[in-house]
Design an enzyme around this catalytic site. Structure first.
Site, PDB file in Angstrom:
ATOM      1  N   TYR A 141       0.824  -1.214   0.000  1.00  0.00           N
ATOM      2  CA  TYR A 141       0.000   0.000   0.000  1.00  0.00           C
ATOM      3  C   TYR A 141       0.859   1.266   0.000  1.00  0.00           C
ATOM      4  CZ  TYR A 141      -4.782  -1.754   0.737  1.00  0.00           C
ATOM      5  OH  TYR A 141      -6.015  -2.331   0.587  1.00  0.00           O
ATOM      6  N   LYS A 192       2.868 -15.263   1.778  1.00  0.00           N
ATOM      7  CA  LYS A 192       3.005 -15.957   0.491  1.00  0.00           C
ATOM      8  C   LYS A 192       4.493 -16.261   0.356  1.00  0.00           C
ATOM      9  CE  LYS A 192       1.330 -17.536  -3.416  1.00  0.00           C
ATOM     10  NZ  LYS A 192       0.393 -18.680  -3.494  1.00  0.00           N
ATOM     11  N   ASP A 224      -3.376 -18.029  -0.092  1.00  0.00           N
ATOM     12  CA  ASP A 224      -4.415 -18.704  -0.878  1.00  0.00           C
ATOM     13  C   ASP A 224      -5.088 -19.793  -0.050  1.00  0.00           C
ATOM     14  OD1 ASP A 224      -1.971 -20.052  -0.950  1.00  0.00           O
ATOM     15  OD2 ASP A 224      -2.132 -20.670  -3.045  1.00  0.00           O
ATOM     16  N   ASP A 248      -6.508  -6.814   4.026  1.00  0.00           N
ATOM     17  CA  ASP A 248      -7.643  -6.138   3.388  1.00  0.00           C
ATOM     18  C   ASP A 248      -8.574  -7.179   2.772  1.00  0.00           C
ATOM     19  OD1 ASP A 248      -9.155  -3.988   2.230  1.00  0.00           O
ATOM     20  OD2 ASP A 248      -8.191  -4.446   0.316  1.00  0.00           O
ATOM     21  N   ASP A 252     -12.468  -8.814   4.393  1.00  0.00           N
ATOM     22  CA  ASP A 252     -13.767  -8.769   3.703  1.00  0.00           C
ATOM     23  C   ASP A 252     -14.373 -10.172   3.643  1.00  0.00           C
ATOM     24  OD1 ASP A 252     -13.535  -6.045   3.159  1.00  0.00           O
ATOM     25  OD2 ASP A 252     -14.283  -6.268   1.106  1.00  0.00           O
TER      26      ASP A 252
HETATM   27  C1  IPM Z   1     -10.439  -1.031   4.069  1.00  0.00           C
HETATM   28  C2  IPM Z   1     -10.693  -0.369   2.738  1.00  0.00           C
HETATM   29  C3  IPM Z   1      -9.542   0.560   2.420  1.00  0.00           C
HETATM   30  C4  IPM Z   1      -8.284  -0.268   2.313  1.00  0.00           C
HETATM   31  C5  IPM Z   1      -9.731   1.432   1.164  1.00  0.00           C
HETATM   32  C6  IPM Z   1     -11.014   2.230   1.215  1.00  0.00           C
HETATM   33  C7  IPM Z   1      -8.558   2.326   0.914  1.00  0.00           C
HETATM   34  O1  IPM Z   1     -10.895  -1.333   1.757  1.00  0.00           O
HETATM   35  O2  IPM Z   1     -10.287  -0.308   5.062  1.00  0.00           O
HETATM   36  O3  IPM Z   1     -10.410  -2.258   4.117  1.00  0.00           O
HETATM   37  O4  IPM Z   1      -7.992  -0.836   1.256  1.00  0.00           O
HETATM   38  O5  IPM Z   1      -7.568  -0.368   3.314  1.00  0.00           O
HETATM   39 MG    MG Z   2     -11.044  -3.332   2.506  1.00  0.00          MG
END
Ligand code: IPM
Ligand code: MG
Length: 357
Positions: A141, A192, A224, A248, A252
Site C-alpha cells: 500500500y 506468500k 491462498d 484487506d 472482507d
Molecule cells: C479497508 C478499505 C480501504 C483499504 C480502502 C477504502 C482504501 O478497503 O479499510 O479495508 O484498502 O484499506
Molecule cells: Mg477493505
C-alpha cells in the site's frame, strides 16, 4: 479529564451511520458518565470538494490533538476519475500513515441471532469469533517505487512495491500475540512465503517473535490456503496476522462469514494505543442517503474506541449489550433481514440508544 473525539463522517453512507454512532455517544454522555467532547472534521471526497484535498492539514491537526478518531467511510462514484493522489481513499490512507496506526484489529464475530444471515451453513459459522490483525501502514500500500511508466516500446507498465522492514513485522506480530494471550492463544500468520521474498522474511520474523510467546501456538499459512480455510472451516482460527493487502482481502472474506459486512467494526492503533475506529465496510454510494445502511458496525466501532483508547470498558460493554438486545428484539436493517421486514438506519440507531437506557 474530558477526552476529545474527532468525528469524520466522510462520504456516502458514512454520513448516516456516523450520525447514529454520535447518538450513541451522546446517550452515554448524558446517561452514563462518558466524558467526551466531539469535534467534527472533513475527510475523503467531502474534504476534497470543500478544500481540494482529501486530507486537509486542519483535519490532520485535529486528529493529532484528539484522543481518538471515529471515521465513517470514504469514496464514491463522483471522485473515481480524479487523479489517484487526491482520491478520497488517499485521505484514509494518509490518516493511517500520518498517525502511525500500524495495527488494524478486525474482529469477525457471528451473532447467534444472525446465524441464518450467513451464506455459509449455520454449523460452519455458528460461534465464530475470529480476530484478524492487519498490518496497516506498510507493505504494498505504501511501498516505493510505485506508479505507471511508459517503456521504450511505448507500452505502459504499472508497478508497486511490497516492502517490510523486520521491525514492522515484529511489532505487528507482537500485537497479534498479545491479543491471542487474552483469547484462545492461537495465532496464524498468513504470507506468500513460497513466492514472495518479502513475506518469506515475514514468516521468519513471525517465528522469532513466536518464540517469545511459548504459550501461544503459532502456525503459518499461505494466503491462498488461508482464504480457502476461512470459508471451509473458519472456526479453526483464533487470531490471524498478516500484511496490509492480504489483511484487506481476508477481512472482507471473514466479514461475510458473519452474514453482513455491515456488522463489523475495526480499530487502528498506534504504538501507544491511540486509535482510529471505523466500520470495515466502505461508503456504499449505491445505497447512500436512503436510510437503509446498517449503522451497527460503526456503533460497535465506538465500543472498540471506548475499550482501546478511552479505557472505559463498562460503556464499551453497554454498547455491545445494547446491540445484542436490538438483535434479540428482532430488529434488522435490510442487509441482515434476509428479505424479511427491516428497519432503517435511524430507527436502528434509535433502538440501540433505547436499549442503552
Ligand atoms: C479497508 C478499505 C480501504 C483499504 C480502502 C477504502 C482504501 O478497503 O479499510 O479495508 O484498502 O484499506
Ligand atoms: Mg477493505
Amino acid at each position: 479529564m474530558t477526552k476529545k473525539i474527532l468525528i469524520l463522517p466522510g462520504d456516502g453512507i458514512g454520513q448516516e451511520i456516523v450520525a447514529e454512532a454520535v447518538k450513541v455517544l451522546n446517550a452515554l454522555k448524558s446517561g452514563h458518565g462518558l466524558d467526551v467532547e466531539l469535534i467534527e472534521g472533513l475527510v475523503g471526497g467531502a474534504a476534497y470538494d470543500e478544500t481540494g484535498s482529501p486530507l486537509p492539514e486542519e483535519t490532520l491537526e485535529k486528529a493529532r490533538a484528539c484522543d481518538a478518531v471515529l471515521l465513517g467511510a470514504v469514496g464514491g462514484y463522483k471522485w473515481e476519475s480524479l487523479d489517484i493522489s487526491v482520491r478520497p481513499e488517499k485521505g484514509l490512507l494518509g490518516l493511517r500513515k500520518e498517525l502511525g496506526l500500524f495495527a488494524n484489529l478486525r474482529p469477525a464475530i457471528l451473532y447467534p441471532q444472525l446465524a441464518e444471515a450467513s451464506t455459509l451453513k449455520a454449523d460452519v459459522v455458528s460461534g465464530l469469533d475470529l480476530m484478524i490483525v492487519r498490518e496497516l501502514t506498510g507493505g504494498i500500500y505504501f511501498g516505493q517505487p510505485r506508479g505507471v511508466r511508459t517503456l521504450d516500446s511505448g507500452e505502459r507498465q504499472g508497478y508497486n512495491t511490497l516492502v517490510y522492514r523486520e521491525s514492522e513485522v515484529d511489532r505487528i506480530v507482537r500485537v497479534a500475540m498479545d491479543i491471542a494471550m487474552k483469547r484462545g492463544r492461537r495465532v496464524c500468520s498468513v504470507d506468500k512465503a513460497n513466492v514472495l521474498e518479502c513475506t518469506e522474511m515475514w514468516r521468519e520474523v513471525a517465528a522469532k517473535v513466536g518464540a517469545d510467546y511459548p504459550e501461544v501456538e503459532l502456525s503459518h499459512l499461505y494466503v491462498d490456503n488461508a482464504a480457502m480455510q476461512l470459508v471451509r472451516a473458519p472456526k479453526q482460527f483464533d487470531v490471524m496476522v498478516t500484511t496490509n493487502m492480504f489483511g484487506d482481502i481476508l477481512s472482507d472474506c471473514a466479514a461475510m462469514l458473519t452474514g453482513s459486512i455491515g456488522m463489523l467494526p475495526s480499530a487502528s492503533l498506534d504504538e501507544n494505543g491511540k486509535g482510529m475506529y471505523e466500520p470495515i465496510h466502505g461508503s456504499a454510494p449505491d445505497i447512500a442517503g436512503q436510510n437503509v445502511a446498517n449503522p451497527l458496525a460503526t456503533i460497535l466501532s465506538v465500543a472498540m474506541m471506548l475499550r482501546y483508547s478511552l479505557n472505559d470498558e463498562a460503556n464499551a460493554e453497554r454498547i455491545e449489550a445494547a446491540v445484542q438486545k436490538v438483535l434479540d428484539q428482532g430488529l434488522r436493517t435490510a442487509d441482515i433481514a434476509g428479505g424479511g421486514p427491516s428497519v432503517g438506519t435511524a430507527e436502528m440507531g434509535d433502538a440501540v440508544v433505547n436499549a442503552i437506557g
